[in-house]
Design an enzyme around this catalytic site. Structure first.
Site, mmCIF file in Angstrom:
data_model
loop_
_atom_site.group_PDB
_atom_site.id
_atom_site.type_symbol
_atom_site.label_atom_id
_atom_site.label_comp_id
_atom_site.label_asym_id
_atom_site.label_seq_id
_atom_site.Cartn_x
_atom_site.Cartn_y
_atom_site.Cartn_z
ATOM 1 N N ARG A 77 -13.591 13.660 13.645
ATOM 2 C CA ARG A 77 -14.395 12.460 13.435
ATOM 3 C C ARG A 77 -14.962 11.863 14.712
ATOM 4 O O ARG A 77 -16.110 11.428 14.735
ATOM 5 C CB ARG A 77 -13.521 11.400 12.754
ATOM 6 C CG ARG A 77 -13.192 11.794 11.363
ATOM 7 C CD ARG A 77 -12.212 10.853 10.737
ATOM 8 N NE ARG A 77 -12.029 11.248 9.341
ATOM 9 C CZ ARG A 77 -11.211 10.652 8.506
ATOM 10 N NH1 ARG A 77 -10.494 9.630 8.916
ATOM 11 N NH2 ARG A 77 -11.107 11.057 7.277
ATOM 12 N N GLY A 137 0.826 -1.208 0.000
ATOM 13 C CA GLY A 137 0.000 0.000 0.000
ATOM 14 C C GLY A 137 0.858 1.254 0.000
ATOM 15 O O GLY A 137 2.023 1.222 -0.414
ATOM 16 N N GLU A 148 -0.332 2.617 8.747
ATOM 17 C CA GLU A 148 -1.382 2.307 9.731
ATOM 18 C C GLU A 148 -0.980 1.155 10.650
ATOM 19 O O GLU A 148 -1.480 1.050 11.775
ATOM 20 C CB GLU A 148 -2.703 1.978 9.005
ATOM 21 C CG GLU A 148 -3.901 1.887 9.940
ATOM 22 C CD GLU A 148 -5.220 1.583 9.241
ATOM 23 O OE1 GLU A 148 -5.254 1.606 7.993
ATOM 24 O OE2 GLU A 148 -6.214 1.326 9.938
#
Lengths: 637, 267
Positions: A330, A42, A425
């Site tokens: 968020r 990724g 991540e």
């Protein structure tokens, strides 16, 4: 065990520059003699593999998908932050740093975050140079938009497909190196164990997903860029294949796992529609720039939205947070959506949804502007729900989206196992307890393009690598342990499918370790997870054999790891007696219902060590110090 | 709703394969085509049978993993929609769906609906990039690029590499896929220095793979879930002709198509 985070001393503004100078270099002629394994392709893994290949290292890159271009970074929609200040609206490296530390609710390392903000600028330049078609003004300059939690416009984007375009940039750079012969790509190959020799990460055991063969790959260092663990909840915005297995198996070999309970719930996803639901679809947060969020004032108001007059609508974010309005971070937006739904004011058939309404924006800007900004998202929404968001407000509900926790790494991105580096991540380092929008892409590329190429060089230059191969006892032991798990999973032939276990685990996690948590609920969840795991190992049915493409077997191995991770997440959430960022403990809230941190007792990174199956994990604390951004109660009012 | 699924089952590349018919009595019109297969697979596993292997990952129409033919149409009847986003409400109660994998020599079968698309990676590797190593870049605003130009590049760059264009083409040509990358990069100033080299390299690899030739039928763009315009094929042809006029392909290095998986794991 104490943790050495290798944080640089001295002024933060020059910390990375000074660190880079202090790092030892590998002679250009020697680089090709060093072999590096990169797991994951990724934004983090792909950019790392490409850049290390460019430098001349001998790189092998692994992904479970059929092509490195499919990594889940591709699904990121909204954008990537950078402190370019092209908009002349007061942005700076320091402001991006400040916003990120504050947005993370003061649970991230200042030095890491500062470096991220500093590098953000170079990322944009690099991606533009690769041909990433970022959105532009008519005059030809790059354009920006603002994104949740920020009061400046610093987000670069390529329609609603920013992740795709950035990933294709990294993928193309990677394929260029494949063509040059510096990188060998192994698609459809899953890492199932880490090989640790003499205390150092020296290789991995992989399973060829087509032939089932187990292989040993030995190298001088191993990099994991294997993403987050949101799929522990079964329903999430993650791709179906996203999993924790590479990280978890490394954890079992000694890498500490930090802050597992920090998970991010994204406020704008399409609500669940039925039991068959396999995943949740994200609607980019950028929609909150022009959409207004509301629910009816009255409980159980079943009128269609156009029948509800303005005076009977509650634009609850604008009401509660007048200065940030619909653009609150968020975690705040998600919790508020849950709160109004819990009050019985949710919309849609299930009552688990709120409206995201574009009618004012369409009136103000015209349909063509809205279509230009969000056209593909509107199309996607209509395709899935059969409703036209140009006419009817979207219905949205929060869903698991990102995990801030991950393997513990120091400032060099090295885990507690020397030679094992963790990027993107998969590590825990930069977002604290809550990630700001458009910062995930930034971190993945920062780690891969601009941090690891320096820090891994230092590791390679300062260590010796005795010859090892597949016959080494540690390699053989790792292969044997993988084979044992595979054989066991295939031999049970019980009565329940892997997915049925995964769904049940996900439900426990969502109910007790999701948007809000309580000590009582977490304790209950730990018991339930243990019981369910036991049943899994007695009663799972994995059809087929281990020597060909067997998607059930792949899933079973990943779900087995999710059971262990899920338990650790609950243990971590239970241990953290405070609310911070994405971790909201109902017992710890202010009178207005906002998260209440306890800096005196919990201003630390919780890094957990594995102590064998069935044994309680060991907690090691890394204290956090704030010299630049003074911890305060986050306020978006 | 009730549906009959006639699905291609094939154990491995060397197995002959056949259609197997499954009846589903309780399909929810809101579910996606892939969720419908999930439900079928759960029942198959419970019955002790092997589930249908199919490729999927993001289920948001962007990763390009999924894709198969439904009644002879790549990704099924909806325009600009991958099978993961195709909801069952687009089918009629009682309908029969014939589901089979992409059929193309350049995409060897692996199992059931799963095929090998590594040819696409090899085409990108032979020139589908800007040769700019990390650290080389100048400031992002050094080149001003008009919005129209940037938008056109983005239209071509939207390709997800799913392979529907190849599956839809009667010749199994990969011209749309290759053209999309050549157009994306060739339109932008960053891609100009390598425009010739890129066209020669990528077209040479395209010709090395067992894809068919493009005869401008246009099925590809009709099947494309991202609606990549047919013009990218003209851009590819133009770039290739201009490049070959200037220089022959002697210096272009193609790679041999690999179809074996076991070998590739042990270089």
């Amino acid at each position: 065990m104490t943790l050495d985070s290798k944080l640089p001393s001295g002024p933060i503004e020059t910390a990375w520059q000074r660190t880079r100078f202090d790092l030892k270099l590998v002679n250009p002629a020697n680089k090709r003699r060093h072999s590096i394994i990169v797991v994951g392709s990724g934004l983090a893994g792909g950019s790392a593999a490409a850049t290390l290949g460019e430098l001349g290292y001998n790189v092998r890159c692994f992904c479970f998908q059929d092509s490195p271009r499919r990594a889940h970074s591709i699904a990121a929609q909204g954008g990537i932050n950078a402190a370019k200040n092209y908009q002349n609206d007061g942005d700076s490296v320091y402001r991006l740093f400040y916003d990120t530390v504050k947005g993370g609710d003061f649970r991230a390392r200042e030095a890491n975050v500062y470096r991220l903000a500093e590098i953000s600028v170079s990322i944009i330049d690099q991606c533009v140079a690769q041909g990433v078609p970022f959105a532009r003004e008519y005059g030809g300059a790059l354009t920006n938009r603002s994104f949740g939690g920020a009061q400046v416009s610093r987000t670069f984007y390529a329609r609603g497909q920013t992740g795709q375009q950035l990933l294709l940039g990294a993928y193309q750079a990677l394929e260029r190196q494949v063509h040059e012969g510096t990188v060998t790509m192994y698609p459809r190959t899953e890492m199932l164990d880490l090989i640790v020799i003499d205390g150092r990460a020296r290789g991995i055991v992989t399973r060829n997903l087509i032939t089932g063969e187990l292989d040993v790959h030995i190298a001088d260092a191993v990099i994991l860029g294997t993403g987050g663990y949101g799929n522990v909840y079964y329903l999430s915005t993650n791709a179906k294949g996203s999993n924790v297995t590479a990280s978890w198996r490394a954890h079992r070999r000694g890498a500490l796992f930090a802050n597992p309970c920090y998970t991010q719930i994204h406020p704008t996803c399409i609500p669940v529609s039925g039991d068959y639901q396999s995943k949740l679809t994200l609607m980019s947060e950028s929609l909150r720039n022009d959409g207004r969020i509301w629910v009816p004032v009255k409980k159980g108001d079943k009128r269609s939205p156009d029948q509800i007059p303005e005076s009977e609508r509650d634009y609850y974010l604008e009401r509660r947070y007048p200065s940030f309005g619909n653009l609150v971070p968020r975690d705040v937006a998600s919790r508020n959506a849950k709160a109004v739904c819990d009050e019985g004011r949710g919309v849609g058939e299930t009552g688990l949804g709120v409206y995201l309404d574009f009618s004012d924006a369409i009136k103000r800007l015209g349909r063509h502007v809205i279509s230009e900004r969000y056209g593909n998202l509107f199309d996607m929404y209509q395709r899935i729900t059969d409703e036209d968001p140009y006419k009817v407000p979207m219905r949205i509900y929060p869903a698991i989206h990102y995990t801030m926790g991950g393997l513990w790494v120091d400032y060099h991105l090295q885990s507690t196992i020397p030679g094992l580096f963790v990027l993107g991540e998969a590590n825990f380092s930069d977002h604290g307890a809550n990630r700001l929008g458009a910062s995930a892409l930034m971190q993945g590329l920062s780690d891969g393009y601009f941090v690891i190429p320096y820090t891994i060089g230092n590791y390679l230059a300062t260590n010796k690598f005795p010859k090892a191969d597949a016959s080494h006892p540690e390699a053989q032991a790792a292969v044997a342990s993988v084979r044992q798990i595979t054989d066991k999973l295939l031999s049970i032939k019980g009565h329940r499918t892997v997915d049925s276990f995964h769904r049940e685990l996900g439900k426990i996690m969502w109910d007790e370790c999701g948007m809000s948590r309580t000590a009582e609920g977490l304790k209950k969840a730990i018991g339930q997870i243990r019981a369910l795991r036991e049943e899994f190992w007695q009663n799972v049915n994995v059809p087929g054999s281990g020597d060909d493409l067997n998607q059930s077997l792949e899933k079973a191995g990943r779900v087995a790891d999710f059971f262990e991770l899920g338990e650790l997440m609950c243990i971590d959430a239970l241990e953290r007696n405070e609310s911070c960022g994405g971790h909201f403990r109902e017992e710890y809230q202010t009178a207005e219902g906002e998260a209440q941190r306890d800096d005196e007792h919990y201003s630390y990174v919780a890094a957990w060590g594995y102590r064998g199956p069935g044994n309680a994990p060991e907690l090691i604390k890394e204290p956090l110090e704030f010299d630049y951004v003074h911890p305060s109660q986050r306020s978006y009012k | 709703m009730k549906l009959t699924l006639k699905i291609w089952r094939q154990k491995s590349r060397n197995d002959k394969g056949q259609f197997v018919t499954y009846t589903m009595n309780d399909v929810n019109p809101e579910m996606s085509m892939l969720e419908c297969l999930d439900v079928l697979n759960e029942t198959l596993i419970e019955k002790g049978e092997e589930p249908v292997a199919f490729e999927h990952d993001c289920r948001e129409g962007i990763c390009g993993s999924c894709g198969f033919m439904i009644n002879g149409v790549a990704h099924g009847p909806e325009r600009a929609t991958t099978v993961c986003q195709l909801t069952m409400r687009h089918f009629k109660d009682g309908q029969e769906l014939v589901i089979e994998p992409w059929r193309a020599k350049a995409f060897p079968q692996i199992k059931d609906l799963v095929v090998d698309r590594r040819a696409f990676d090899r085409i990108i590797a032979s020139g589908g990039y800007v040769s700019i190593s990390t650290g080389n870049a100048t400031d992002g605003n050094t080149h001003l690029i008009g919005k129209d130009t940037s938008d056109r590049a983005m239209d071509a760059a939207a390709c997800i590499g799913c392979g529907a264009c190849v599956a839809a083409c009667p010749n199994a040509s990969a011209a749309l896929f290759t053209g999309a990358k050549i157009a994306h990069l060739g339109i932008l100033p960053q891609g100009k220095p390598e425009q010739d080299r890129r066209a020669r390299g990528m077209v040479a690899q395209l010709n090395t793979e067992p894809f068919g030739s493009c005869t401008n039928i246009g099925e590809c763009t009709g099947a494309c879930p991202k609606e990549i315009p047919l013009e990218v094929i003209s851009v590819m042809n133009r770039d290739y002709i201009r490049a070959s006029w200037k220089k022959r392909d002697d210096d272009v290095r193609t790679v041999r198509p690999v179809t074996d998986w076991s070998l590739s794991s042990k270089p």
